[in-house]
Scaffold this active site. Structure first.
Site, short mmCIF file in Angstrom:
data_model
loop_
_atom_site.label_atom_id
_atom_site.label_comp_id
_atom_site.label_asym_id
_atom_site.label_seq_id
_atom_site.Cartn_x
_atom_site.Cartn_y
_atom_site.Cartn_z
N SER A 173 6.76 -2.22 4.55
CA SER A 173 7.91 -2.52 3.78
C SER A 173 7.70 -3.62 3.31
O SER A 173 7.32 -4.62 3.86
CB SER A 173 9.03 -2.23 4.87
OG SER A 173 10.46 -2.98 4.33
N LYS B 213 9.18 7.09 3.87
CA LYS B 213 10.18 6.24 4.81
C LYS B 213 11.41 6.10 5.03
O LYS B 213 12.44 5.87 5.91
CB LYS B 213 9.55 4.93 4.53
CG LYS B 213 10.02 3.71 5.62
CD LYS B 213 9.33 2.27 5.47
CE LYS B 213 10.13 1.80 4.14
NZ LYS B 213 11.42 1.38 4.78
N GLU C 226 0.93 -1.14 0.02
CA GLU C 226 -0.24 0.13 -0.05
C GLU C 226 0.70 1.32 0.10
O GLU C 226 0.53 2.20 -0.33
CB GLU C 226 -1.16 -0.13 1.17
CG GLU C 226 -2.06 1.27 1.06
CD GLU C 226 -2.65 1.33 -0.08
OE1 GLU C 226 -2.99 2.61 -0.34
OE2 GLU C 226 -3.25 0.32 -0.55
N HIS D 244 3.50 1.77 -1.74
CA HIS D 244 4.04 2.06 -3.21
C HIS D 244 2.68 2.62 -3.82
O HIS D 244 2.83 3.41 -4.59
CB HIS D 244 4.43 0.72 -3.92
CG HIS D 244 5.62 0.08 -3.33
ND1 HIS D 244 5.63 -0.99 -2.82
CD2 HIS D 244 6.82 0.47 -3.49
CE1 HIS D 244 6.81 -1.40 -2.31
NE2 HIS D 244 7.69 -0.33 -2.96
#
Length: 282
Positions: A187, A151, A37, A39
Site C-alpha cells: 500500500s 486488497k 509493485e 499497481h
C-alpha cells in the site's frame, strides 16, 4: 524511458479515438499514484490482455474524509512515470483537478447496500467519492477493461455493482493482492510507517491468516476473531476499527455455501491499514 504523460482530456480522447479506429482494445488501471509493485501487477495484467493500456493518476479529494490525510498523501508523478515506462504503458493520464471536477460540477454517484458497512460506516461519504471518480475515469478513458486490486475488496464490490447497475460497457478485472515477504499487503500508505511500525505491521496479515485457518478448521468465527483482535491489540494496533467476517459479494452477513471474506481496518503508528482474505466456510 518514462511513460508518456497526458494531461488534457481532449488529448487523451484523440489517442483513444485513434486506437479504437484500428480496433485496438484498451485497458485502464486507475490509481492515485505513489505506485508500488501492487499497481505494477495490475499494469502487467492489463498489458497481457489489452492492446493499449492507460494508467490514470488522480489523487481524488472527494474520497478523503480528512483534509490532512489528503494533503499528506504521497505525490510522486515523475517517479511513477519512470516505473511505468519499461512496462510499455501507452499513456499516464494525469488530469488537473478542475478537469475532473469543474467549479460547476454537480453530480455525485452513490451506490447503496454494499457500501454501507465497514469502510462505509467508518468513512462517511468516502464511497460516494470513489463511485463518482471511477465513473468519470471510465467515461474519460473509454476503456474496454478496468483492472482493480483485491486488497480494496469493498471498493472492488462497489465498482462491480456500479458497472452492472449503470450498464457501463467495461469489464471489471479483479487482480490478486500483492504482499511483501512478511505478508503485509502493499500500500502507498506503508511509506508512512516508521521502521518499528513497519516491523510490527506484519502482525496484521498473520492474524488474518491464523483466523482464516481456525474458521476453516471448524472453530466458531466469534472465537477466531476475538483471538485475532487480541493479537492485533497486543501488537499495538489501536484502534481496530473493524475485524469482520462478511459475505464476499454483498458484504452482509456470511451465508452458508457462499464465498466469504474476512476484512480488517486498524491503525498502527498513525497509519490506517486495511486487508482481507477469502474464507471457505465449513
Amino acid at each position: 524511458m518514462s511513460a508518456p504523460i497526458v494531461r488534457p482530456l481532449a488529448e487523451l480522447r484523440a489517442l483513444v479515438r485513434g486506437w479504437k479506429s484500428r480496433g485496438e482494445s484498451i485497458g485502464v488501471v486507475p490509481t492515485m499514484g505513489a505506485l508500488h509493485e501492487g499497481h505494477l501487477s495490475l499494469v502487467r495484467a492489463a498489458k497481457a490482455s489489452c492492446d493499449r493500456v492507460i494508467v490514470t493518476l488522480f489523487v481524488n479529494p472527494r474520497q478523503f474524509n480528512n483534509a490532512e490525510d489528503f494533503a499528506r498523501y504521497p505525490r510522486t508523478e515523475h517517479a511513477d512515470a519512470e516505473l511505468l515506462g519499461p512496462l510499455g504503458v501507452d499513456a499516464l493520464f494525469v488530469p488537473d483537478g478542475d478537469e475532473v471536477y469543474p467549479p460547476d460540477h454537480a453530480t455525485v454517484i452513490s451506490v447503496s447496500g454494499v457500501t454501507a458497512p465497514l469502510e462505509g460506516a467508518h468513512r462517511p461519504g468516502h464511497f460516494d467519492g470513489v463511485a463518482t471518480v471511477v465513473t468519470l475515469l471510465l467515461n474519460m478513458t473509454q476503456a474496454d477493461r478496468a483492472f482493480f486490486g483485491e486488497k480494496d475488496w469493498q471498493q472492488l464490490q462497489l465498482v462491480r455493482r456500479l458497472v452492472q447497475d449503470l450498464k457501463l460497457p467495461v469489464e471489471i478485472v479483479p487482480c490478486p493482492c500483492v504482499r511483501a515477504g512478511d505478508g503485509l499487503a502493499l500500500s502507498s500508505r506503508n511509506q508512512r510507517l516508521t521502521a518499528e511500525g513497519r516491523a510490527r505491521a506484519a502482525t496484521l496479515p498473520q492474524a488474518l491468516f491464523e483466523a482464516v485457518a481456525r474458521i476453516e478448521a471448524g472453530e466458531p468465527a466469534e472465537a477466531a476473531l476475538a483471538a485475532a483482535q487480541a493479537g492485533l491489540e497486543a501488537a499495538g494496533f489501536a484502534p481496530v476499527e473493524y475485524l469482520a467476517l462478511r459475505d464476499g459479494e454483498t458484504l452482509g452477513e456470511p451465508q452458508p455455501g457462499r464465498p466469504a471474506r474476512l476484512l480488517v481496518a486498524a491503525w498502527l503508528d498513525g497509519v490506517r491499514l486495511i486487508d482481507n482474505l477469502a474464507v471457505t466456510l465449513p
